[in-house]
Design an enzyme around this catalytic site. Structure first.
Site, PDB file in Angstrom:
ATOM      1  N   CYS A  86       0.858  -1.188   0.000  1.00 49.53           N
ATOM      2  CA  CYS A  86       0.000   0.000   0.000  1.00 49.53           C
ATOM      3  C   CYS A  86       0.894   1.238   0.000  1.00 49.53           C
ATOM      4  O   CYS A  86       1.999   1.195  -0.530  1.00 49.53           O
ATOM      5  CB  CYS A  86      -0.953  -0.021   1.191  1.00 49.53           C
ATOM      6  SG  CYS A  86      -0.129   0.049   2.796  1.00 49.53           S
ATOM      7  N   GLN A  87       0.467   2.319   0.595  1.00 49.98           N
ATOM      8  CA  GLN A  87       1.245   3.552   0.606  1.00 49.98           C
ATOM      9  C   GLN A  87       2.357   3.517   1.659  1.00 49.98           C
ATOM     10  O   GLN A  87       3.493   3.844   1.379  1.00 49.98           O
ATOM     11  CB  GLN A  87       0.321   4.758   0.850  1.00 49.98           C
ATOM     12  CG  GLN A  87       0.993   6.110   0.711  1.00 49.98           C
ATOM     13  CD  GLN A  87       1.310   6.485  -0.725  1.00 49.98           C
ATOM     14  OE1 GLN A  87       0.989   5.778  -1.675  1.00 49.98           O
ATOM     15  NE2 GLN A  87       1.968   7.614  -0.900  1.00 49.98           N
TER      16      GLN A  87
END
Length: 149
Positions: A86-87
């Site tokens: 993800c981020q």
């Protein structure tokens, strides 16, 4: 350990970005669980990559994608080799735990997410935006015919 403690289920294995890069080159697939908007701004450069958001942004804040597990299961088998990112590493940790909980066996969480990937100077891809001038179609790139030798 807080709400992410899945002591009753399989343990999440978190790997670093350099290990993830090696695994991606050896045939693992990458599931980017960020929003579509985040993904389009830039993502890990991998041959097998799929964007399936784990959370959606709504006016009330982020909400879990109720179809996430169904969407992943429609594309991947339980024994496929997967890396989830993800981020920054929070959503992917939860997504990986959920996948392990429903029977996926070879799923690893990429610690630090896309931000760690960037910080380490690893290759990325950015989606090219289509620039449309009012009342004009976007420019088309045409392939030139190959000349015979």
């Amino acid at each position: 350990m807080g709400s992410l403690d899945k002591s009753s289920g399989p343990e999440v294995v978190t790997i670093g970005v350099h290990e993830a890069k090696k695994l991606l080159h050896s045939g693992y697939a990458y599931i980017d669980v960020r929003t579509v908007e985040e993904y389009r701004k830039g993502h890990v450069d991998a041959d097998k990559i799929l964007n399936i958001p784990y959370m959606f942004n709504t006016p009330e804040g982020r909400v879990k994608n109720p179809e996430f597990l169904k969407e992943v299961s429609s594309v991947f088998k339980e024994d496929d080799l997967l890396i989830v990112g993800c981020q920054s590493g929070v959503r992917s940790l939860s997504a990986t735990a959920d996948l392990l909980e429903i029977g996926f066996k070879n799923v690893s969480d990429m610690g630090g997410g896309y931000l760690a990937w960037l910080k380490n100077g690893l290759p990325i891809k950015e989606e090219e935006p289509i620039i449309k001038v009012q009342n004009q179609e976007p420019a088309k790139v045409e392939e030139k015919p190959k000349e015979e030798l």
